[in-house]
Design a protein around this motif. Sequence first.
Motif, PDB file in Angstrom:
ATOM      1  N   THR A 251       0.834  -1.204   0.000  1.00 45.92           N
ATOM      2  CA  THR A 251       0.000   0.000   0.000  1.00 45.92           C
ATOM      3  C   THR A 251       0.865   1.250   0.000  1.00 45.92           C
ATOM      4  O   THR A 251       0.575   2.222  -0.714  1.00 45.92           O
ATOM      5  CB  THR A 251      -0.934   0.001   1.228  1.00 45.92           C
ATOM      6  N   ARG A 252       1.923   1.252   0.798  1.00 46.35           N
ATOM      7  CA  ARG A 252       2.793   2.434   0.866  1.00 46.35           C
ATOM      8  C   ARG A 252       3.453   2.708  -0.491  1.00 46.35           C
ATOM      9  O   ARG A 252       3.723   3.870  -0.812  1.00 46.35           O
ATOM     10  CB  ARG A 252       3.847   2.253   1.953  1.00 46.35           C
ATOM     11  N   HIS A 253       3.683   1.664  -1.248  1.00 46.46           N
ATOM     12  CA  HIS A 253       4.270   1.854  -2.577  1.00 46.46           C
ATOM     13  C   HIS A 253       3.272   2.504  -3.542  1.00 46.46           C
ATOM     14  O   HIS A 253       3.634   3.387  -4.325  1.00 46.46           O
ATOM     15  CB  HIS A 253       4.740   0.509  -3.138  1.00 46.46           C
ATOM     16  N   HIS A 254       2.011   2.061  -3.471  1.00 46.28           N
ATOM     17  CA  HIS A 254       1.008   2.541  -4.420  1.00 46.28           C
ATOM     18  C   HIS A 254       0.295   3.811  -3.932  1.00 46.28           C
ATOM     19  O   HIS A 254      -0.249   4.565  -4.745  1.00 46.28           O
ATOM     20  CB  HIS A 254      -0.040   1.448  -4.686  1.00 46.28           C
ATOM     21  N   TYR A 255       0.301   4.008  -2.623  1.00 48.07           N
ATOM     22  CA  TYR A 255      -0.395   5.172  -2.048  1.00 48.07           C
ATOM     23  C   TYR A 255       0.560   5.817  -1.034  1.00 48.07           C
ATOM     24  O   TYR A 255       0.494   5.561   0.163  1.00 48.07           O
ATOM     25  CB  TYR A 255      -1.708   4.718  -1.377  1.00 48.07           C
TER      26      TYR A 255
ATOM     27  N   GLU B  52       0.782   8.573   0.393  1.00 51.37           N
ATOM     28  CA  GLU B  52       0.251   9.488   1.402  1.00 51.37           C
ATOM     29  C   GLU B  52      -0.148   8.779   2.691  1.00 51.37           C
ATOM     30  O   GLU B  52      -0.592   9.403   3.646  1.00 51.37           O
ATOM     31  CB  GLU B  52      -0.960  10.244   0.845  1.00 51.37           C
ATOM     32  N   LEU B  53       0.017   7.474   2.728  1.00 60.44           N
ATOM     33  CA  LEU B  53      -0.359   6.706   3.908  1.00 60.44           C
ATOM     34  C   LEU B  53       0.394   7.211   5.141  1.00 60.44           C
ATOM     35  O   LEU B  53       1.614   7.399   5.091  1.00 60.44           O
ATOM     36  CB  LEU B  53      -0.022   5.229   3.685  1.00 60.44           C
ATOM     37  N   PRO B  54      -0.289   7.479   6.259  1.00 61.82           N
ATOM     38  CA  PRO B  54       0.399   7.937   7.477  1.00 61.82           C
ATOM     39  C   PRO B  54       1.450   6.925   7.928  1.00 61.82           C
ATOM     40  O   PRO B  54       1.307   5.718   7.727  1.00 61.82           O
ATOM     41  CB  PRO B  54      -0.732   8.050   8.501  1.00 61.82           C
ATOM     42  N   LYS B  55       2.507   7.416   8.535  1.00 66.32           N
ATOM     43  CA  LYS B  55       3.611   6.565   8.949  1.00 66.32           C
ATOM     44  C   LYS B  55       3.226   5.710  10.144  1.00 66.32           C
ATOM     45  O   LYS B  55       2.420   6.094  10.973  1.00 66.32           O
ATOM     46  CB  LYS B  55       4.836   7.416   9.289  1.00 66.32           C
ATOM     47  N   GLY B  56       3.852   4.540  10.213  1.00 65.07           N
ATOM     48  CA  GLY B  56       3.703   3.679  11.383  1.00 65.07           C
ATOM     49  C   GLY B  56       2.726   2.538  11.184  1.00 65.07           C
ATOM     50  O   GLY B  56       1.707   2.671  10.499  1.00 65.07           O
TER      51      GLY B  56
ATOM     52  N   ALA C   7      -2.805   5.761  -6.932  1.00 62.87           N
ATOM     53  CA  ALA C   7      -1.963   6.935  -7.180  1.00 62.87           C
ATOM     54  C   ALA C   7      -2.816   8.188  -7.371  1.00 62.87           C
ATOM     55  O   ALA C   7      -2.470   9.273  -6.888  1.00 62.87           O
ATOM     56  CB  ALA C   7      -1.081   6.698  -8.403  1.00 62.87           C
ATOM     57  N   SER C   8      -3.948   8.039  -8.050  1.00 59.52           N
ATOM     58  CA  SER C   8      -4.842   9.180  -8.246  1.00 59.52           C
ATOM     59  C   SER C   8      -5.479   9.604  -6.925  1.00 59.52           C
ATOM     60  O   SER C   8      -5.663  10.801  -6.665  1.00 59.52           O
ATOM     61  CB  SER C   8      -5.930   8.830  -9.264  1.00 59.52           C
ATOM     62  N   LEU C   9      -5.825   8.630  -6.084  1.00 61.89           N
ATOM     63  CA  LEU C   9      -6.376   8.961  -4.770  1.00 61.89           C
ATOM     64  C   LEU C   9      -5.342   9.686  -3.919  1.00 61.89           C
ATOM     65  O   LEU C   9      -5.691  10.574  -3.125  1.00 61.89           O
ATOM     66  CB  LEU C   9      -6.856   7.690  -4.059  1.00 61.89           C
ATOM     67  N   ALA C  10      -4.074   9.325  -4.076  1.00 67.23           N
ATOM     68  CA  ALA C  10      -3.015  10.036  -3.355  1.00 67.23           C
ATOM     69  C   ALA C  10      -2.956  11.497  -3.796  1.00 67.23           C
ATOM     70  O   ALA C  10      -2.781  12.410  -2.982  1.00 67.23           O
ATOM     71  CB  ALA C  10      -1.672   9.350  -3.569  1.00 67.23           C
ATOM     72  N   ASP C  11      -3.110  11.729  -5.086  1.00 65.59           N
ATOM     73  CA  ASP C  11      -3.123  13.102  -5.604  1.00 65.59           C
ATOM     74  C   ASP C  11      -4.350  13.862  -5.090  1.00 65.59           C
ATOM     75  O   ASP C  11      -4.255  15.036  -4.715  1.00 65.59           O
ATOM     76  CB  ASP C  11      -3.123  13.067  -7.130  1.00 65.59           C
ATOM     77  N   ILE C  12      -5.499  13.194  -5.061  1.00 66.38           N
ATOM     78  CA  ILE C  12      -6.713  13.820  -4.521  1.00 66.38           C
ATOM     79  C   ILE C  12      -6.515  14.158  -3.051  1.00 66.38           C
ATOM     80  O   ILE C  12      -6.926  15.227  -2.582  1.00 66.38           O
ATOM     81  CB  ILE C  12      -7.917  12.878  -4.709  1.00 66.38           C
TER      82      ILE C  12
END
Length: 401
Positions: free
Chosen positions: A202-206, A208-212, A253-258
């Motif tokens: 998930t961290r690779h594809h998104y 913006e995922l919060p750390k931890g 990736a698009s959701l990360a941009d949003i």
Amino acid sequence: MATTLHEIDVIRSTRAFLQRFGLQGRPVLDVYTDAHPTLLADTALRPFQRFTLSFDGFAVHPDLVGRLADGETTFAVEAKGTRDLITGIAQAEIYRNGFHVVLLASAGIPSRDLLTLARQRDVGVLAVFPDRIDVIDLPPTHLPQLRHAESIRKQFGTTDVLSRQFVFNLPTHYLCLAPVLREWYIHSGSILADIAALERFTRHHYPELPKGETSFRAVVSGAEKLGIVRVQGSQVQPTYVGTAVADLLPDAASLADIHRQIKPGRQTLATVCPTAGAVLRCLLYSDPVAKFIIDVLRDIGVAEPVSLRSLVLHSAERDKILTASIFFTPESAGTVTDDQGQLAWHRIQPRHFRSTLFYQYKSILKHAGVLAPHRLGTPSAAHYDPDADIWELAGSAAFRM
């Protein structure tokens, strides 16, 4: 046999017994302790939740409430020390109106006449001793009254939902798991994902995922709350709904941009990506808490701003029991309502409100396009003002919902 057990000791022992041995030869799914002020200090009795059977002019609250592993069969326990056993039997008999199995748990074995009285009323008896519990009588499961049973079912439903709160205010964190799990399936050929491996994926594809790791588990919990995923042990898999919405949502990736666009707080998900907002509205309407709030706001009217205090009062007209469960913390149940189950506003303090409702829930509803973009309540309930917190069904939500 003499015993020095007090009522709280009986409750504590009975709760542990039910969790360990179950009931009627079946394990229990959950057990809740009534949020009575005399019990709240004992952390071993958590989780607390007041379940209410409401009648004309009075309401009753079992000491312990739970469900068997089938998720449908409910039980209620009235606990007593060595006194007031007749009262305890009478209270337990009332619980039969809403529960499938009712029990009296007492310190030691009641007298023969009391056991006969309990048996005549289909009230089971647990005899609690310092070192054990004896099952004296266990009544058969019966069908409670539909109106009361339905109320108890709704209370379990909201309790389940509220036990898994949204941690993050921005829904993109939760929605991203739908397209991520689709990519996982394309990549691995399996719908099952180990949660640790899924976090890395998930961290690779998104990004913006919060750390931890804790944050990722909160993301998974939020996605599960929305009905996107199912968690079984350390395995995560998409639900049928999750696979469907993956076809409607943008890729990860698009959701990360949003996410980056809505993070400053000037725009909502529904304005930046109307399709994603529509998906979120559909998912939220399957959440009993969100559905209840939306339905109350629809009763009030579109584009009719109301304070949270007013929203609570309108909600109580629809269902006073669910209102107390949804808007206030479980520990405050004995304070915010009176003996008839009515809200006691003269006793309600800011700290009694659920901060997750007027902060995280409200934010998610705003991003879905359900609520007009009024500011959120405070992150903490310590200085919360229910008269300054404005809720309003968005004008276009009349057509959407």
